[in-house]
Design a protein around this motif. Structure first.
Motif, PDB file in Angstrom:
ATOM      1  N   LEU A 158      39.120 -17.755  25.030  1.00  0.00           N
ATOM      2  CA  LEU A 158      37.781 -17.196  24.836  1.00  0.00           C
ATOM      3  C   LEU A 158      36.786 -18.287  24.478  1.00  0.00           C
ATOM      4  CD1 LEU A 158      38.535 -13.932  22.835  1.00  0.00           C
ATOM      5  CD2 LEU A 158      37.936 -14.138  25.249  1.00  0.00           C
ATOM      6  N   SER A 159      37.215 -19.264  23.688  1.00  0.00           N
ATOM      7  CA  SER A 159      36.338 -20.375  23.322  1.00  0.00           C
ATOM      8  C   SER A 159      35.924 -21.175  24.550  1.00  0.00           C
ATOM      9  CB  SER A 159      37.031 -21.291  22.312  1.00  0.00           C
ATOM     10  OG  SER A 159      37.283 -20.596  21.125  1.00  0.00           O
ATOM     11  N   GLU A 160      36.839 -21.355  25.484  1.00  0.00           N
ATOM     12  CA  GLU A 160      36.520 -22.064  26.726  1.00  0.00           C
ATOM     13  C   GLU A 160      35.622 -21.220  27.629  1.00  0.00           C
ATOM     14  OE1 GLU A 160      40.136 -23.162  28.655  1.00  0.00           O
ATOM     15  OE2 GLU A 160      40.898 -24.223  26.885  1.00  0.00           O
ATOM     16  N   MET A 161      35.901 -19.927  27.701  1.00  0.00           N
ATOM     17  CA  MET A 161      35.173 -19.036  28.606  1.00  0.00           C
ATOM     18  C   MET A 161      33.720 -18.835  28.202  1.00  0.00           C
ATOM     19  SD  MET A 161      37.962 -16.042  29.314  1.00  0.00           S
ATOM     20  CE  MET A 161      36.801 -15.012  30.194  1.00  0.00           C
ATOM     21  N   GLN A 162      33.401 -18.970  26.911  1.00  0.00           N
ATOM     22  CA  GLN A 162      32.047 -18.683  26.476  1.00  0.00           C
ATOM     23  C   GLN A 162      31.025 -19.672  27.037  1.00  0.00           C
ATOM     24  OE1 GLN A 162      31.767 -18.610  22.261  1.00  0.00           O
ATOM     25  NE2 GLN A 162      32.402 -20.721  21.990  1.00  0.00           N
ATOM     26  N   SER A 163      31.468 -20.836  27.474  1.00  0.00           N
ATOM     27  CA  SER A 163      30.535 -21.774  28.102  1.00  0.00           C
ATOM     28  C   SER A 163      30.629 -21.746  29.627  1.00  0.00           C
ATOM     29  CB  SER A 163      30.782 -23.194  27.588  1.00  0.00           C
ATOM     30  OG  SER A 163      32.102 -23.588  27.871  1.00  0.00           O
ATOM     31  N   GLU A 164      31.619 -21.041  30.178  1.00  0.00           N
ATOM     32  CA  GLU A 164      31.782 -20.948  31.626  1.00  0.00           C
ATOM     33  C   GLU A 164      31.101 -19.733  32.230  1.00  0.00           C
ATOM     34  OE1 GLU A 164      35.932 -20.975  32.491  1.00  0.00           O
ATOM     35  OE2 GLU A 164      36.269 -22.893  31.509  1.00  0.00           O
ATOM     36  N   TYR A 165      30.884 -18.678  31.446  1.00  0.00           N
ATOM     37  CA  TYR A 165      30.320 -17.429  31.948  1.00  0.00           C
ATOM     38  C   TYR A 165      29.076 -17.064  31.149  1.00  0.00           C
ATOM     39  CZ  TYR A 165      34.822 -17.024  34.256  1.00  0.00           C
ATOM     40  OH  TYR A 165      35.928 -17.264  35.029  1.00  0.00           O
ATOM     41  N   GLY A 166      28.166 -16.373  31.797  1.00  0.00           N
ATOM     42  CA  GLY A 166      26.921 -15.982  31.158  1.00  0.00           C
ATOM     43  C   GLY A 166      27.092 -14.910  30.109  1.00  0.00           C
ATOM     44  N   GLU A 167      27.844 -13.860  30.447  1.00  0.00           N
ATOM     45  CA  GLU A 167      28.027 -12.776  29.499  1.00  0.00           C
ATOM     46  C   GLU A 167      29.263 -11.975  29.869  1.00  0.00           C
ATOM     47  OE1 GLU A 167      24.629 -10.437  27.724  1.00  0.00           O
ATOM     48  OE2 GLU A 167      25.500  -8.941  29.083  1.00  0.00           O
ATOM     49  N   PHE A 168      30.088 -11.706  28.878  1.00  0.00           N
ATOM     50  CA  PHE A 168      31.235 -10.819  29.051  1.00  0.00           C
ATOM     51  C   PHE A 168      31.556 -10.190  27.711  1.00  0.00           C
ATOM     52  CE2 PHE A 168      32.888 -15.024  28.223  1.00  0.00           C
ATOM     53  CZ  PHE A 168      33.913 -14.831  27.328  1.00  0.00           C
ATOM     54  N   LYS A 169      32.192  -9.034  27.757  1.00  0.00           N
ATOM     55  CA  LYS A 169      32.503  -8.265  26.562  1.00  0.00           C
ATOM     56  C   LYS A 169      33.981  -8.425  26.227  1.00  0.00           C
ATOM     57  CE  LYS A 169      31.096  -4.385  24.107  1.00  0.00           C
ATOM     58  NZ  LYS A 169      29.829  -4.065  23.596  1.00  0.00           N
ATOM     59  N   VAL A 170      34.259  -8.566  24.948  1.00  0.00           N
ATOM     60  CA  VAL A 170      35.621  -8.708  24.454  1.00  0.00           C
ATOM     61  C   VAL A 170      35.945  -7.492  23.580  1.00  0.00           C
ATOM     62  CG1 VAL A 170      37.223 -10.126  23.106  1.00  0.00           C
ATOM     63  CG2 VAL A 170      35.396 -11.215  24.431  1.00  0.00           C
ATOM     64  N   PHE A 171      37.083  -6.868  23.844  1.00  0.00           N
ATOM     65  CA  PHE A 171      37.577  -5.764  23.033  1.00  0.00           C
ATOM     66  C   PHE A 171      38.878  -6.214  22.377  1.00  0.00           C
ATOM     67  CE2 PHE A 171      35.012  -3.685  26.236  1.00  0.00           C
ATOM     68  CZ  PHE A 171      34.285  -2.766  25.491  1.00  0.00           C
ATOM     69  N   VAL A 172      38.948  -6.115  21.051  1.00  0.00           N
ATOM     70  CA  VAL A 172      40.132  -6.525  20.304  1.00  0.00           C
ATOM     71  C   VAL A 172      40.879  -5.266  19.873  1.00  0.00           C
ATOM     72  CG1 VAL A 172      41.015  -7.837  18.344  1.00  0.00           C
ATOM     73  CG2 VAL A 172      38.897  -8.552  19.472  1.00  0.00           C
ATOM     74  N   VAL A 173      42.146  -5.171  20.289  1.00  0.00           N
ATOM     75  CA  VAL A 173      42.989  -4.014  19.982  1.00  0.00           C
ATOM     76  C   VAL A 173      44.156  -4.494  19.142  1.00  0.00           C
ATOM     77  CG1 VAL A 173      44.415  -2.184  20.974  1.00  0.00           C
ATOM     78  CG2 VAL A 173      42.371  -2.947  22.181  1.00  0.00           C
ATOM     79  N   GLU A 174      44.429  -3.774  18.034  1.00  0.00           N
ATOM     80  CA  GLU A 174      45.606  -4.099  17.231  1.00  0.00           C
ATOM     81  C   GLU A 174      46.748  -3.174  17.640  1.00  0.00           C
ATOM     82  OE1 GLU A 174      44.751  -3.626  13.077  1.00  0.00           O
ATOM     83  OE2 GLU A 174      44.594  -1.457  13.220  1.00  0.00           O
ATOM     84  N   VAL A 175      47.943  -3.756  17.741  1.00  0.00           N
ATOM     85  CA  VAL A 175      49.122  -3.014  18.201  1.00  0.00           C
ATOM     86  C   VAL A 175      50.310  -3.396  17.335  1.00  0.00           C
ATOM     87  CG1 VAL A 175      50.648  -2.563  20.154  1.00  0.00           C
ATOM     88  CG2 VAL A 175      48.257  -3.102  20.573  1.00  0.00           C
ATOM     89  N   CYS A 176      51.055  -2.392  16.891  1.00  0.00           N
ATOM     90  CA  CYS A 176      52.316  -2.621  16.189  1.00  0.00           C
ATOM     91  C   CYS A 176      53.441  -2.350  17.187  1.00  0.00           C
ATOM     92  CB  CYS A 176      52.450  -1.709  14.974  1.00  0.00           C
ATOM     93  SG  CYS A 176      54.019  -1.918  14.107  1.00  0.00           S
ATOM     94  N   VAL A 177      54.258  -3.347  17.440  1.00  0.00           N
ATOM     95  CA  VAL A 177      55.339  -3.181  18.418  1.00  0.00           C
ATOM     96  C   VAL A 177      56.509  -2.382  17.855  1.00  0.00           C
ATOM     97  CG1 VAL A 177      54.752  -5.214  19.768  1.00  0.00           C
ATOM     98  CG2 VAL A 177      56.286  -5.448  17.847  1.00  0.00           C
ATOM     99  N   GLU A 178      56.552  -2.197  16.539  1.00  0.00           N
ATOM    100  CA  GLU A 178      57.640  -1.434  15.926  1.00  0.00           C
ATOM    101  C   GLU A 178      57.393   0.070  15.992  1.00  0.00           C
ATOM    102  OE1 GLU A 178      60.533  -2.694  14.807  1.00  0.00           O
ATOM    103  OE2 GLU A 178      59.818  -4.624  15.542  1.00  0.00           O
ATOM    104  N   CYS A 179      56.234   0.521  15.513  1.00  0.00           N
ATOM    105  CA  CYS A 179      55.995   1.965  15.424  1.00  0.00           C
ATOM    106  C   CYS A 179      55.054   2.490  16.510  1.00  0.00           C
ATOM    107  CB  CYS A 179      55.447   2.334  14.047  1.00  0.00           C
ATOM    108  SG  CYS A 179      53.771   1.792  13.721  1.00  0.00           S
ATOM    109  N   GLY A 180      54.363   1.607  17.226  1.00  0.00           N
ATOM    110  CA  GLY A 180      53.482   2.044  18.299  1.00  0.00           C
ATOM    111  C   GLY A 180      52.043   2.284  17.886  1.00  0.00           C
ATOM    112  N   TRP A 181      51.670   1.972  16.637  1.00  0.00           N
ATOM    113  CA  TRP A 181      50.292   2.127  16.183  1.00  0.00           C
ATOM    114  C   TRP A 181      49.394   1.221  17.028  1.00  0.00           C
ATOM    115  CZ3 TRP A 181      46.589   4.458  13.491  1.00  0.00           C
ATOM    116  CH2 TRP A 181      45.459   3.728  13.126  1.00  0.00           C
ATOM    117  N   ASN A 182      48.252   1.755  17.459  1.00  0.00           N
ATOM    118  CA  ASN A 182      47.271   0.943  18.175  1.00  0.00           C
ATOM    119  C   ASN A 182      45.891   1.485  17.886  1.00  0.00           C
ATOM    120  OD1 ASN A 182      46.409   2.634  20.831  1.00  0.00           O
ATOM    121  ND2 ASN A 182      48.513   3.076  20.236  1.00  0.00           N
TER     122      ASN A 182
END
Length: 137
Positions: A85-109
């Motif tokens: 993402l740090s590299e992409m911010q100077s290569e592209y004009g605008e894009f949206k980032v969505f951060v999702v948290e996921v637990c691989v044990e219980c499936g919480w997201n």
């Protein structure tokens, strides 16, 4: 990241979801319903979170960064690391980032954060590159 803007934090929505799990009429399985593809993506591409899972208290809570934008072309909807993402911010004009948290044990997201990145210069999407699906069907 120096170009982060229009940040939306979903902490209140997350807290509301967690509080609703305390109610007796709520079924526990409704909250831990991660899609198998999301679990696989988190297992292979996730970055360690600083907080434990709020459901099972497991230390293995992972964050995924999904990127979307017209200027990304066919690369929109992919998972990227924070370094990418740090590299992409100077290569592209605008894009949206969505951060999702996921637990691989219980499936919480849960969606925890979204923001815009980019240098603000309007660019055309990159030319479409043939993929394996294009070549082999």
């Amino acid at each position: 990241m120096w170009s982060k803007r229009d940040e939306v934090n979903y902490a209140l929505q997350r807290r509301n979801t967690l509080q609703s799990l305390q109610r007796p009429q709520r079924i526990f399985a409704d909250s831990c319903d991660a899609d198998p593809m999301l679990l696989r993506s988190a297992h292979h591409h996730g970055e360690e979170s600083k907080v434990p899972c709020p459901i099972c208290n497991n230390e293995r809570l992972l964050n995924l960064n999904y990127v979307f934008g017209d200027q990304l072309g066919q690369y929109s909807g992919r998972i990227k690391t924070t370094a990418e993402l740090s590299e992409m911010q100077s290569e592209y004009g605008e894009f949206k980032v969505f951060v999702v948290e996921v637990c691989v044990e219980c499936g919480w997201n849960h969606l925890i954060n979204s923001y815009l990145l980019g240098d603000g210069v309007k660019r055309r999407p990159p030319r479409r590159q043939p993929t394996v699906e294009d070549i082999y069907g």
